[in-house]
Each structure stands twice: as C-alpha cells, then as structure tokens.
Design an enzyme around this catalytic site. Structure first.
Site, PDB file in Angstrom:
ATOM      1  N   ASP A  22       0.877  -1.171   0.000  1.00  0.00           N
ATOM      2  CA  ASP A  22       0.000   0.000   0.000  1.00  0.00           C
ATOM      3  C   ASP A  22       0.914   1.220   0.000  1.00  0.00           C
ATOM      4  O   ASP A  22       1.396   1.640   1.046  1.00  0.00           O
ATOM      5  CB  ASP A  22      -0.901  -0.003   1.239  1.00  0.00           C
ATOM      6  CG  ASP A  22      -1.762   1.239   1.325  1.00  0.00           C
ATOM      7  OD1 ASP A  22      -2.192   1.755   0.277  1.00  0.00           O
ATOM      8  OD2 ASP A  22      -1.996   1.716   2.459  1.00  0.00           O
ATOM      9  N   GLU A  83      -1.613  -1.593  -4.444  1.00  0.00           N
ATOM     10  CA  GLU A  83      -2.841  -0.796  -4.560  1.00  0.00           C
ATOM     11  C   GLU A  83      -2.600   0.348  -5.535  1.00  0.00           C
ATOM     12  O   GLU A  83      -1.561   1.007  -5.500  1.00  0.00           O
ATOM     13  CB  GLU A  83      -3.269  -0.245  -3.198  1.00  0.00           C
ATOM     14  CG  GLU A  83      -4.579   0.509  -3.273  1.00  0.00           C
ATOM     15  CD  GLU A  83      -5.165   0.858  -1.919  1.00  0.00           C
ATOM     16  OE1 GLU A  83      -6.066   1.711  -1.896  1.00  0.00           O
ATOM     17  OE2 GLU A  83      -4.737   0.289  -0.899  1.00  0.00           O
ATOM     18  N   ASP A 155      -1.828   1.196   7.530  1.00  0.00           N
ATOM     19  CA  ASP A 155      -1.125   0.987   6.257  1.00  0.00           C
ATOM     20  C   ASP A 155      -0.795  -0.487   6.059  1.00  0.00           C
ATOM     21  O   ASP A 155      -0.917  -1.020   4.950  1.00  0.00           O
ATOM     22  CB  ASP A 155       0.162   1.824   6.210  1.00  0.00           C
ATOM     23  CG  ASP A 155      -0.129   3.306   6.364  1.00  0.00           C
ATOM     24  OD1 ASP A 155      -0.808   3.868   5.483  1.00  0.00           O
ATOM     25  OD2 ASP A 155       0.300   3.898   7.377  1.00  0.00           O
TER      26      ASP A 155
END
Length: 192
Positions: A22, A83, A155
């Site tokens: 991420d 992502e 996160d």
C-alpha cells in the site's frame, strides 16, 4: 518376477507467497501472505515502512526502495500486489503518492517479481463484499481472515488486504482453469 513400480504420492504444491504493498509517501504498508493451491490464505508478516525520518523526499523514495528490497530478500515473495493510486484533490499529494507507488513497483520489478495492481474499490469488494466499505470494515475483515487479534496498523492492514485480494484472484483463476488476467475483469492490464 515382475518388478512393480513404486506408487508415487503427488508432491504437495508449495504455497505462493504474495507481497502486498500500500504505497505512501510518508508510510508504505507491506503485508505478506502465503496462499495454498486451494485458496487458503495464511499470514506471514506485516509492517509499515516509515519514511518520514528521511531528510528529503528523494531520500524517502530511497528508503522505500531499500526497505522493500530488504523484505524481498528476507521473505522471498513469488508475486506482488500493489494498490493503485486514488485521485486526490491536492495535486502535490497525488504527485508524491504516484512517485512512491512508482518506486514501489520499480523495486519489485527490479527483483524480477510479477506485479498486479488493484483499485481500492476492488480490494474493498473482495474483502467486505462492497466497494464502498470503510477502512475499519476492511481492517476488521483482514484480521478475521488471517486470524489476527488486536488492532492492525492502518497501512499494514491495507497492504494485507491487497495481498488477500490477489490471493482470491489467483484462487478463482485456479478453480476456473483460466489465466489470472481473466479471473477478475480487467486485471490483465495491471500485470507488469
């Protein structure tokens, strides 16, 4: 006297290790899972790579590269799921996020790892069943799916969610007997 050939048991297929990322310009979440051929997902590792203590933004990117390379060396993932960047109202924030994402993808591709990309809505849909789920719902489902207790750092939880999404896509592809890019809509365009 006829010799009989030994009966060979099928070799168990090793789990595939997936590194979820991420990307962030201040913290980049990383989550690592193993997925078995039947789609079971097991937690391996998760953490945020904290980049804020670097003296400049370029040094943050270097810290991100080096952090990912160290994790790749230590955990030897087979595949990576990242992502995709969301659109931001702040152009400078979006630019920095895009640069961090680019650095993360480059770090993985430089180590010859295949990279798949997933939009936030796709990740939410895969984990919660709704593309409009909130972060708490996603974090909760990550914990439930991986058997983790306690609150997950945001996160790192997002990175695990990306890895789980990719694991689901892989399992669907295996069940359907199709290439991963066909298992979930337009995923083929995200492969690097």
């Amino acid at each position: 006297m006829a010799l009989s050939s030994p009966v060979c048991a099928p070799h168990p297929v090793s789990p595939v290790r997936i590194l979820g990322v991420d990307p962030g310009s201040q913290r980049t979440g990383v989550g690592i899972v193993d997925v078995t051929s039947d789609g079971r997902v097991m937690h391996v590792h998760h953490q945020p790579l904290v980049l804020l203590d670097a003296e400049s933004f370029p040094l943050r990117l270097r810290k991100l590269l080096e952090g990912l390379w160290a994790l790749i060396e230590q955990y030897a993932p087979d595949e990576v799921a990242v992502e995709q960047v969301f659109l931001s109202n702040n152009a400078m924030s979006a630019l920095k996020l895009g640069q961090a994402r680019g650095a993360a993808v480059a770090a993985c591709v430089a180590r010859d790892l295949p990279v798949s990309e997933y939009a936030a809505k796709e990740i939410k849909l895969a984990l919660v069943g709704s593309g409009s789920a909130d972060k708490r719902q996603v974090q909760h489902m990550v914990g439930v799916m991986l058997g983790l207790s306690g609150r997950l750092q945001a996160d790192a939880a997002d990175a695990l969610a990306v890895a789980i999404t990719h694991a689901h896509v892989r399992a669907s592809a295996n069940r359907l007997g199709v290439a991963e890019r066909l298992a979930w809509g337009r995923k083929g365009r995200g492969r690097r």
